[in-house]
Design a protein around this motif. Structure first.
Motif, PDB file in Angstrom:
ATOM      1  N   THR A 118      -9.115  18.678   2.979  1.00  0.00           N
ATOM      2  CA  THR A 118      -7.724  19.061   3.211  1.00  0.00           C
ATOM      3  C   THR A 118      -7.149  18.259   4.375  1.00  0.00           C
ATOM      4  OG1 THR A 118      -8.414  21.260   2.538  1.00  0.00           O
ATOM      5  CG2 THR A 118      -6.197  21.045   3.418  1.00  0.00           C
ATOM      6  N   LEU A 119      -7.952  18.099   5.420  1.00  0.00           N
ATOM      7  CA  LEU A 119      -7.510  17.340   6.587  1.00  0.00           C
ATOM      8  C   LEU A 119      -7.186  15.904   6.185  1.00  0.00           C
ATOM      9  CD1 LEU A 119      -7.115  17.723   9.626  1.00  0.00           C
ATOM     10  CD2 LEU A 119      -9.414  16.810   9.964  1.00  0.00           C
ATOM     11  N   LEU A 120      -8.059  15.305   5.370  1.00  0.00           N
ATOM     12  CA  LEU A 120      -7.835  13.924   4.935  1.00  0.00           C
ATOM     13  C   LEU A 120      -6.564  13.817   4.105  1.00  0.00           C
ATOM     14  CD1 LEU A 120     -11.465  12.779   4.052  1.00  0.00           C
ATOM     15  CD2 LEU A 120     -10.057  12.115   6.015  1.00  0.00           C
ATOM     16  N   VAL A 121      -6.309  14.814   3.265  1.00  0.00           N
ATOM     17  CA  VAL A 121      -5.087  14.809   2.457  1.00  0.00           C
ATOM     18  C   VAL A 121      -3.874  14.832   3.378  1.00  0.00           C
ATOM     19  CG1 VAL A 121      -3.705  16.138   0.815  1.00  0.00           C
ATOM     20  CG2 VAL A 121      -6.161  15.870   0.445  1.00  0.00           C
ATOM     21  N   VAL A 122      -3.914  15.680   4.407  1.00  0.00           N
ATOM     22  CA  VAL A 122      -2.802  15.768   5.362  1.00  0.00           C
ATOM     23  C   VAL A 122      -2.546  14.405   5.986  1.00  0.00           C
ATOM     24  CG1 VAL A 122      -2.101  16.689   7.592  1.00  0.00           C
ATOM     25  CG2 VAL A 122      -3.110  18.201   5.892  1.00  0.00           C
TER      26      VAL A 122
ATOM     27  N   TRP B  50       0.753  12.021   5.652  1.00  0.00           N
ATOM     28  CA  TRP B  50       1.503  11.595   6.844  1.00  0.00           C
ATOM     29  C   TRP B  50       1.666  10.089   6.870  1.00  0.00           C
ATOM     30  CZ3 TRP B  50       0.150  14.763  11.885  1.00  0.00           C
ATOM     31  CH2 TRP B  50       0.601  16.085  11.704  1.00  0.00           C
ATOM     32  N   VAL B  51       0.601   9.363   6.584  1.00  0.00           N
ATOM     33  CA  VAL B  51       0.649   7.898   6.629  1.00  0.00           C
ATOM     34  C   VAL B  51       1.631   7.378   5.584  1.00  0.00           C
ATOM     35  CG1 VAL B  51      -0.675   5.799   6.178  1.00  0.00           C
ATOM     36  CG2 VAL B  51      -1.661   7.611   7.588  1.00  0.00           C
ATOM     37  N   VAL B  52       1.490   7.886   4.355  1.00  0.00           N
ATOM     38  CA  VAL B  52       2.368   7.412   3.280  1.00  0.00           C
ATOM     39  C   VAL B  52       3.824   7.756   3.593  1.00  0.00           C
ATOM     40  CG1 VAL B  52       2.990   7.754   0.852  1.00  0.00           C
ATOM     41  CG2 VAL B  52       0.582   7.569   1.523  1.00  0.00           C
ATOM     42  N   ALA B  53       4.066   9.004   3.998  1.00  0.00           N
ATOM     43  CA  ALA B  53       5.436   9.423   4.298  1.00  0.00           C
ATOM     44  C   ALA B  53       5.978   8.631   5.485  1.00  0.00           C
ATOM     45  CB  ALA B  53       5.479  10.920   4.585  1.00  0.00           C
ATOM     46  N   GLY B  54       5.096   8.308   6.426  1.00  0.00           N
ATOM     47  CA  GLY B  54       5.515   7.542   7.602  1.00  0.00           C
ATOM     48  C   GLY B  54       6.026   6.177   7.218  1.00  0.00           C
ATOM     49  N   PHE B  55       5.349   5.540   6.274  1.00  0.00           N
ATOM     50  CA  PHE B  55       5.803   4.215   5.820  1.00  0.00           C
ATOM     51  C   PHE B  55       7.053   4.342   4.959  1.00  0.00           C
ATOM     52  CE2 PHE B  55       1.432   2.777   6.834  1.00  0.00           C
ATOM     53  CZ  PHE B  55       1.798   1.713   7.656  1.00  0.00           C
ATOM     54  N   ALA B  56       7.083   5.402   4.140  1.00  0.00           N
ATOM     55  CA  ALA B  56       8.176   5.543   3.193  1.00  0.00           C
ATOM     56  C   ALA B  56       9.474   5.914   3.907  1.00  0.00           C
ATOM     57  CB  ALA B  56       7.838   6.604   2.146  1.00  0.00           C
ATOM     58  N   ARG B  57       9.361   6.585   5.015  1.00  0.00           N
ATOM     59  CA  ARG B  57      10.593   7.070   5.615  1.00  0.00           C
ATOM     60  C   ARG B  57      10.524   6.951   7.133  1.00  0.00           C
ATOM     61  NH1 ARG B  57      15.160   9.789   4.292  1.00  0.00           N
ATOM     62  NH2 ARG B  57      15.920  11.037   6.037  1.00  0.00           N
TER      63      ARG B  57
ATOM     64  N   LEU C 101       8.785  17.240   3.338  1.00  0.00           N
ATOM     65  CA  LEU C 101       9.044  16.195   2.335  1.00  0.00           C
ATOM     66  C   LEU C 101      10.080  16.675   1.325  1.00  0.00           C
ATOM     67  CD1 LEU C 101       5.448  14.828   1.705  1.00  0.00           C
ATOM     68  CD2 LEU C 101       7.368  13.664   2.806  1.00  0.00           C
ATOM     69  N   ILE C 102      10.026  17.935   0.983  1.00  0.00           N
ATOM     70  CA  ILE C 102      10.986  18.473   0.024  1.00  0.00           C
ATOM     71  C   ILE C 102      12.388  18.469   0.620  1.00  0.00           C
ATOM     72  CG2 ILE C 102      11.692  20.592  -1.158  1.00  0.00           C
ATOM     73  CD1 ILE C 102       8.741  21.207  -1.550  1.00  0.00           C
ATOM     74  N   THR C 103      12.455  18.761   1.924  1.00  0.00           N
ATOM     75  CA  THR C 103      13.750  18.765   2.591  1.00  0.00           C
ATOM     76  C   THR C 103      14.386  17.383   2.524  1.00  0.00           C
ATOM     77  OG1 THR C 103      12.618  20.211   4.127  1.00  0.00           O
ATOM     78  CG2 THR C 103      14.882  19.662   4.650  1.00  0.00           C
ATOM     79  N   VAL C 104      13.515  16.373   2.579  1.00  0.00           N
ATOM     80  CA  VAL C 104      13.996  14.991   2.522  1.00  0.00           C
ATOM     81  C   VAL C 104      14.706  14.738   1.187  1.00  0.00           C
ATOM     82  CG1 VAL C 104      13.221  12.608   2.305  1.00  0.00           C
ATOM     83  CG2 VAL C 104      12.330  14.059   4.128  1.00  0.00           C
TER      84      VAL C 104
END
Lengths: 313, 502
Positions: free
Chosen positions: A15-19, A23-30, A281-284
């Protein structure tokens, strides 16, 4: 290498790795998602879920479930201003009185389940309904605001740059982990969650453990309610509602068996963070509140399905 | 009549559950017009044999024959079609439905897709008349007392006009009058040429009613003969049979220790007005047929069910313990019969299971002492001879090793009184022997042991004294020199009492 595989097999680590991956993907995406301030904000939100889920984890490991946490959060947020006497400059009196009230509500849940043998689903759901009715009578639908200094501090202070809420969460997390894994009482929770009959015949005082679990769940929900109040400065009927599904989802995402007897709070922690991350992410996505809710529910289901598959292996 | 060819027969059938052989090379023939008794103690394999004959189970070896032809893959459905009907010991009625509906269930007469209630009532009335049921046919079964329900169950079976009727302890819930009706009915079935297999623990009933007997013991057939001229005592001899051999460690003379358990006027669950004394170093047995209240005796002493007594000393307490935790504190430990359901945490590790009862005692300043726990676990595992990783879940162990874990988890608590509920049930011979040695060793150390057992030889060879329980009462307490399988089985079945009365 094999050690890495062993770690991966632990749901908590997974679960920690998924988090982190999200975060990394969302960080690059936005832009701005992975900024220190934003992540700190996410953790602050996760702290509330994490606190509620701390009690929920204990209860679920013990073979039960607490559906009254949302109502207890709301009760605490609304009761705190009423329980804070004007003459107390520290705000400690109101804080302690509210926690005592929340813990007592939880204790009543436990007493109903242990002594009257009411099923946890029914007992805690009835308690939630009862509390909601009580709230309408007391608060009458209007919002209450607080100027309790301790609560305001908890909701806004950042000693050494770290929000006080996160600090509270860290302390509670450590305490819960020690309780679960380093005390006899913790082992007994696993015992009654696995096989209550065998636990009783092994000398575990099931009634006592059950009442303690639900009292702790009430207490932690109360603490979460106070924190929410401090962050919003306002309490209103329904303020706790989002935390019922969140707390249960965080527990299960963290690898704790909904059937009881297996799991750890160590998994609930990243579970809570994952849930607020999804919400962010949903709020985005530019969607109406209705669709956001549908999306959140769907994502939680999908994640639980994936997590369930993993567990069965 | 009984010279006719058997309708149903088992030829050298064997059956094992999880590698445990419960039936070994057993043959039986059910002939038309013969009332055939099937006897044996609990666990002897009677139920398994019935299940094989009625298609509920398939034999691992041997064959089932119907009308002289071997049938493979017999199912309850095909057995029923061939005319084999079983009146189960556990009632199989649907309590919300009426008497008529229950009787017809599974073979309801239909018209246009709906139940033809008129035809049903007619046929149900016939069946009820046979068994002497005069309640209105639309009475829900839930409203009937247990004995009447049993009669409905029998009517339900007769409704199908079977050629073979298997009655599994039919009279255990019947009143004397109902039992008499049943006896008349069985005689009538015999006259009609039905083959009856009659299982009962009431030996007087068996000798009065039956023509022929097959006795099972530990899964093998030990007798198969005519009942002409055999009295209840003779039946007991048939049932006890062969020599148990050197399975049991020899008895050791020991000095009488202080009294550890002494109750008088003890009531708990089914148990009424019982008395029992156990001294340190003694093994006292609780014998009797299954379900006569022996288990309640142990659970009451252990504080797991409410108990009261005129006078009581239970371990360190001068009264009956009010909770299990209190009993534990008073020096009691309980080893349950159903270890999987009541004794173990199957998904948790061997280590977890071994330390759970003593975690509190080993903790220091509220925290678990991992060092002390590891040392305890290592010591216990060494004593038990369990190899491998103690972090394995306990469900990975064999049944025998699981039982040893369920027993050993109490040892660190140093209990003074051990309550054992049928500790060798479903355990292989080798582990049995180990458990016997353990029990002897514990007695030598000065523990007071109460051993509930469904295994009569075990009681005879291990115990200093055996209290035989029947219908909730201690009917007799047999001292060491009066201990024999005949005496225990006789008392358990009430043969002595009836012999005296006669």
């Amino acid at each position: 290498m094999s050690r890495v595989m062993t770690l991966l097999r632990h749901r908590a680590m997974l679960t920690l790795l998924v988090v982190i991956a999200v975060w990394v993907v969302a960080g690059f995406a936005r832009d701005g998602f992975a900024s220190y301030g934003h992540l700190r904000y996410l953790l602050e939100l996760a702290a509330v879920i994490g606190l509620v889920a701390a009690g929920q984890t204990l209860v679920v490991i013990g073979g039960g479930i607490d559906l009254s946490v949302a109502a207890v959060i709301t009760v605490s947020a609304i009761a705190l201003p009423l329980l804070s006497p004007a003459g107390d400059p520290t705000g400690i009196v109101g804080f302690v009185a509210t926690l005592a009230l929340a813990g007592f509500i939880g204790f009543l849940n436990g007493a109903g389940i242990a002594a009257l043998r009411i099923h946890p689903l029914i007992m805690t759901l009835a308690m939630a309904t009862f509390l909601q009715g009580l709230l309408v009578l007391i608060a009458g639908g209007s919002a209450v605001s607080t100027d309790n200094p301790l609560v305001v501090w908890l909701g806004s202070a950042r000693p050494a740059g770290i929000p006080a809420g996160i600090m509270v969460w860290v302390v509670v997390s450590l305490a819960v982990l020690v309780y679960l894994h380093r005390t006899p009482g913790g082992a007994r929770i696993y015992a009654i969650g696995t096989n209550p009959l065998a636990a009783e015949l092994s000398g575990v005082r099931i009634g006592r453990v059950t009442m303690r679990l639900y009292a702790l769940s009430g207490l932690f929900a109360g603490l979460a309610g106070i924190l929410v109040l401090g962050m919003n400065r306002q309490g209103y009927v329904g303020i706790g509602d989002p935390y019922l599904l969140s707390s249960i989802a965080a527990v299960v995402l963290g690898g704790t068996s909904i059937l009881g007897g297996a799991g750890t709070y160590f998994g609930t922690i990243p579970g809570s963070i994952l849930l607020v991350t999804i919400t962010a992410l949903i709020t985005v996505v530019n969607a109406s509140p209705g669709w956001r809710s549908i999306l959140f529910g769907t994502l939680v289901l999908v994640l639980l399905l994936l997590a369930g598959r993993e567990q069965r292996r | 009549m009984s010279d006719q060819a058997p309708i149903v027969a088992a030829r050298g059938v064997s059956k094992a559950f999880f590698g445990n052989l419960v039936l070994r090379d057993v043959s039986i023939e059910l002939r038309p017009g013969r009332i055939h008794a099937l006897l044996g103690e609990n666990g002897a394999g009677k139920s398994t044999l019935i299940n094989l004959l009625s298609g509920a189970l398939q034999p691992d070896g041997g064959t089932i024959e119907i009308d002289g032809r071997p049938v493979s893959g017999l199912t309850p459905r095909t057995a029923q079609r061939a005319g084999v009907a079983v009146v189960q010991q556990e009632l199989s009625l649907t309590s919300e439905l009426s008497i008529a509906e229950n009787i017809g269930l599974g073979a309801l007469p239909r018209r246009g897709g709906l139940i033809d209630y008129r035809a049903l009532a007619e046929r149900a009335r016939e069946a009820c008349a046979l068994v002497g049921l005069d309640e209105p046919l639309d009475t829900p079964v839930a409203a009937l007392p247990l004995g009447r329900r049993q009669m409905v169950e029998i009517a339900r079976v007769l409704y199908r006009r079977p050629r073979v009727v298997i009655l599994d302890e039919p009279t255990s819930s019947l009143s004397a009058h109902e039992a008499q009706t049943l006896a008349g009915l069985v005689h009538r079935l015999k006259a009609e040429g039905v083959a009856v297999l009659y299982i009962s623990h009431r030996l007087n009933e068996v000798t009065a009613l039956c023509d022929y007997v097959t006795v099972l013991k530990d899964g093998t057939r030990t007798a198969d003969q005519s009942l002409a001229g055999v009295d209840p005592q003779g039946l007991v001899r048939l049932m006890v049979g062969r020599d148990p051999g050197d399975l049991f460690p020899p008895a050791e003379p020991h000095p009488a220790g202080p009294v550890m358990v002494a109750v008088e006027g003890f009531h708990a669950g089914q148990i009424r007005d019982a008395a029992l004394t156990v001294r340190a170093g003694e093994i006292v047995g609780l014998g009797g047929l299954v379900g006569q209240g022996q288990e309640d005796f142990l659970l009451g002493l252990y504080g797991a069910i409410p108990a009261r007594a005129a006078s009581a000393k239970v371990g360190g307490l001068a009264r009956c313990p009010a909770s299990v935790a209190e009993a534990n504190a008073a020096g009691l430990a309980y080893i349950p019969a159903d270890r999987k359901r009541e004794g173990l945490f199957l998904t948790h590790s061997i280590a977890f299971n071994l330390v759970l009862p003593t975690l509190g005692a080993m903790a220091r300043r509220g925290l678990r002492d991992r060092g002390a726990e590891s040392a305890t676990i290592a010591r216990l595992v060494g004593q038990l001879g369990i190899r491998g990783d103690v972090r394995r879940p306990v469900q990975a162990l064999s049944g025998g090793n699981q039982q040893k874990v369920a027993l050993a988890k109490w040892m660190p608590a140093q209990p003074q009184v051990l309550l054992l509920n049928d500790p060798t049930r479903g355990v292989d011979i080798e582990t049995k022997r180990e458990i016997y040695l353990m029990l002897r060793g514990l007695a030598r150390e000065g523990k007071a042991i109460i051993l509930l057992s469904s295994d009569t030889p075990e009681l005879v060879h291990l115990c200093d004294r055996v209290a035989v329980v029947r219908e909730g009462r201690v009917v007799t307490t047999l001292e060491r020199d009066a201990l024999s399988e005949e005496a225990i089985v006789g008392a358990a079945m009430g043969v002595d009492r009836q012999a005296e009365a006669a």
